[in-house]
Design a protein around this motif. Structure first.
Motif, PDB file in Angstrom:
ATOM      1  N   THR A 143       0.830  -1.212   0.000  1.00 41.82           N
ATOM      2  CA  THR A 143       0.000   0.000   0.000  1.00 41.82           C
ATOM      3  C   THR A 143       0.860   1.255   0.000  1.00 41.82           C
ATOM      4  OG1 THR A 143      -1.762  -1.161   1.192  1.00 41.82           O
ATOM      5  CG2 THR A 143      -1.787   1.244   1.267  1.00 41.82           C
ATOM      6  N   ALA A 144       1.874   1.291   0.853  1.00 39.31           N
ATOM      7  CA  ALA A 144       2.752   2.462   0.937  1.00 39.31           C
ATOM      8  C   ALA A 144       3.528   2.661  -0.359  1.00 39.31           C
ATOM      9  CB  ALA A 144       3.705   2.315   2.115  1.00 39.31           C
ATOM     10  N   ALA A 145       4.105   1.565  -0.882  1.00 46.38           N
ATOM     11  CA  ALA A 145       4.919   1.671  -2.098  1.00 46.38           C
ATOM     12  C   ALA A 145       4.075   2.116  -3.296  1.00 46.38           C
ATOM     13  CB  ALA A 145       5.591   0.333  -2.389  1.00 46.38           C
ATOM     14  N   SER A 146       2.885   1.539  -3.435  1.00 43.47           N
ATOM     15  CA  SER A 146       2.054   1.865  -4.598  1.00 43.47           C
ATOM     16  C   SER A 146       1.504   3.288  -4.521  1.00 43.47           C
ATOM     17  CB  SER A 146       0.892   0.868  -4.724  1.00 43.47           C
ATOM     18  OG  SER A 146       0.021   0.943  -3.615  1.00 43.47           O
ATOM     19  N   SER A 147       1.404   3.846  -3.318  1.00 44.57           N
ATOM     20  CA  SER A 147       0.895   5.218  -3.184  1.00 44.57           C
ATOM     21  C   SER A 147       1.824   6.242  -3.833  1.00 44.57           C
ATOM     22  CB  SER A 147       0.689   5.568  -1.706  1.00 44.57           C
ATOM     23  OG  SER A 147       1.923   5.701  -1.033  1.00 44.57           O
ATOM     24  N   ALA A 383       1.508   7.299   7.545  1.00 45.40           N
ATOM     25  CA  ALA A 383       0.089   7.177   7.204  1.00 45.40           C
ATOM     26  C   ALA A 383      -0.319   5.714   7.077  1.00 45.40           C
ATOM     27  CB  ALA A 383      -0.204   7.923   5.899  1.00 45.40           C
ATOM     28  N   THR A 384       0.507   4.913   6.409  1.00 49.56           N
ATOM     29  CA  THR A 384       0.163   3.510   6.195  1.00 49.56           C
ATOM     30  C   THR A 384       0.282   2.701   7.484  1.00 49.56           C
ATOM     31  OG1 THR A 384       1.086   3.745   3.959  1.00 49.56           O
ATOM     32  CG2 THR A 384       0.556   1.523   4.703  1.00 49.56           C
ATOM     33  N   ALA A 385       1.298   2.988   8.283  1.00 50.42           N
ATOM     34  CA  ALA A 385       1.437   2.294   9.569  1.00 50.42           C
ATOM     35  C   ALA A 385       0.217   2.553  10.441  1.00 50.42           C
ATOM     36  CB  ALA A 385       2.715   2.742  10.276  1.00 50.42           C
ATOM     37  N   ARG A 386      -0.311   3.768  10.359  1.00 52.73           N
ATOM     38  CA  ARG A 386      -1.484   4.116  11.162  1.00 52.73           C
ATOM     39  C   ARG A 386      -2.718   3.350  10.693  1.00 52.73           C
ATOM     40  NH1 ARG A 386      -1.589   9.020  10.067  1.00 52.73           N
ATOM     41  NH2 ARG A 386      -3.347   9.088   8.623  1.00 52.73           N
ATOM     42  N   VAL A 387      -2.982   3.344   9.382  1.00 55.45           N
ATOM     43  CA  VAL A 387      -4.192   2.670   8.894  1.00 55.45           C
ATOM     44  C   VAL A 387      -4.063   1.150   8.999  1.00 55.45           C
ATOM     45  CG1 VAL A 387      -4.749   4.566   7.338  1.00 55.45           C
ATOM     46  CG2 VAL A 387      -3.441   2.634   6.463  1.00 55.45           C
ATOM     47  N   ALA A 388      -2.818   0.631   8.954  1.00 48.07           N
ATOM     48  CA  ALA A 388      -2.602  -0.814   9.056  1.00 48.07           C
ATOM     49  C   ALA A 388      -2.516  -1.291  10.506  1.00 48.07           C
ATOM     50  CB  ALA A 388      -1.329  -1.219   8.306  1.00 48.07           C
ATOM     51  N   ARG A 389      -2.420  -0.318  11.430  1.00 44.24           N
ATOM     52  CA  ARG A 389      -2.318  -0.621  12.868  1.00 44.24           C
ATOM     53  C   ARG A 389      -1.102  -1.504  13.169  1.00 44.24           C
ATOM     54  NH1 ARG A 389      -7.646  -1.577  11.802  1.00 44.24           N
ATOM     55  NH2 ARG A 389      -7.442  -3.788  12.251  1.00 44.24           N
TER      56      ARG A 389
END
Length: 429
Positions: A143-147, A383-389
């Motif tokens: 998710t992070a890389a593709s963003s 951002a991704t760490a937050r949404v992925a918990r």
């Protein structure tokens, strides 16, 4: 001497925790005091240059693109896009991983912002992948890389800022990002395929014709957005700024009128968030405009150019050094600030080497996007760490393999100019 002051004061202010606009503005003021002394025109000149930097019609694209992205994230548009992408590529080994990347490519054609992609699509993508047996760390990393594709494929807020800072055709810059963005997606899909085979990740069955038709019908209006924007800019129906306004209007029509998913109260909240983020960007643009004016006035680019040519005049080696420099900068500086500060320095050097400014724009943005995945700034990581918990430390470890496909894409874009210059050369803009 003046170069040492420029760099030394700016770095010192960053180290003591000064915000980016304050650091840039105070550095500029100190340099102006040293150059001209304290006189009645000092602050008048500062205000004049800062206002002139923001007095640009093209910059209106920024709030409109931000508004479009936020409206689409609030509604179900992101879910519709993700379901369609899962139907299109979910049958390949590592199915939802490929769908994740494909959704980012499509969403990139709507928002032009990496963090908006990571925050909006990320919540849906990570949970969907975790529910189907993917490791949460792997899901977050994809998710992070593709963003990072978001600011490469048009529309792109960062390319608009580069065009304004460097006086480069924004229409050509936006069109130039299409093939590099697709290249990034392809290399990341290869990485997903590798991990899928190695770890035995699941995939869905190939969709039936009926399923495919239902997915297309459900997502038809949302996926028209990039078609309208890119097609309109390419054909010359509207300018990038007009395209941004159309994107915001189209997103409003879909989410408020067609799907009826946003209340008036929610819309007001979205407007407030858009205004707040736009103000933050414009303050950076204003401070950076003054900084850029002083760079040119004190001939810093010429000094750097002379020193660089003493080391080497090999174009390919200079491009390699430029990439390494931008990668380091991307780790520590906010993207738009870096663009505004560095563009007046870099463009004279690369122009002397015969490198097209459009290619430099794509190279710069791609480097800085990799910086969004790299601590300590790394906004997409947070951002991704937050949404992925998941913990940030876990997120950082998971993202490391993804530097490979992004690095390969960067090298190809750097040393194969046709990748970013072919489409603009075909279109009369």
């Amino acid at each position: 001497m003046i170069l040492v002051i420029f760099i030394g004061v700016l770095v010192a202010l960053f180290l003591i925790g000064a915000s980016i606009p304050w650091a840039i503005g105070l550095t500029s003021m100190i340099v102006m005091l040293i150059e001209s002394g304290f006189n009645g025109n000092l602050f008048g000149t500062m205000v004049q240059k800062m206002v002139a930097g923001t007095n640009n019609f093209t910059l209106l694209a920024i709030p409109f693109f931000l508004l479009a992205a936020k409206l689409m994230n609030v509604g179900s548009i992101t879910k519709k896009i993700f379901r369609l992408c899962n139907g299109l590529v979910g049958w390949i080994p590592g199915g939802l991983g490929h769908a994740n990347i494909a959704a980012s490519i499509i969403f990139a054609g709507m928002s032009g912002a990496a963090v908006a992609d990571a925050s909006g699509l990320g919540t849906i993508e990570v949970e969907a992948m975790a529910n189907e047996g993917f490791d949460r760390e792997f899901s977050a990393a994809v998710t992070a890389a593709s963003s990072t594709v978001g600011p490469i494929i048009p529309p792109s807020i960062n390319l608009v800022v580069f065009g304004v800072a460097g006086g480069v055709s924004i229409s050509k810059l936006l069109i130039a990002g299409v093939i590099p963005g697709l290249l990034m997606g392809l290399t990341m899909m290869v990485m997903v395929y590798y991990f899928a085979i190695k770890r035995g990740y699941p995939r869905r069955k190939f969709p039936t014709l009926r399923e495919f038709w239902e997915l297309i019908s459900d997502a038809f209006f949302p996926i028209l957005t990039p078609v309208i924007l890119i097609g309109g800019i390419t054909i010359g129906i509207f300018t990038p700024t007009e395209a941004a306004a159309i994107a915001a209007l189209y997103a409003f029509i879909l989410t408020v009128i067609v799907y009826r998913e946003i209340t008036l109260k929610q819309f007001i909240v979205v407007i407030k968030e858009t205004v707040r983020e736009t103000c933050a960007i414009m303050i950076i643009v204003a401070a950076s405009s003054l900084f850029g004016y002083l760079l040119i006035k004190t001939q810093i680019p010429n000094i750097l150019l002379e020193n660089l040519f003493v080391l080497t005049q090999n174009k390919y080696l200079i491009l390699l050094l430029l990439n390494l420099f931008l990668l380091v900068i991307g780790c520590f500086m906010e993207t738009n600030s870096a663009i505004m500060i560095l563009t007046p320095i870099i463009l004279p050097i690369t122009t002397m080497l015969g490198i097209d400014p459009i290619q430099i724009g794509i190279i710069m943005i791609l480097n800085l996007m990799i910086g969004l995945l790299t601590p300590p700034i790394g906004m997409c990581l947070y951002a991704t760490a937050r949404v992925a918990r998941i913990k940030l430390e876990t997120m950082i470890k998971a993202i490391i393999p993804w530097y490979i496909p992004l690095g390969v894409s960067l090298l190809i874009v750097t040393y194969v100019p046709i990748i970013s210059l072919w489409l603009p050369s075909l279109i009369k803009l």
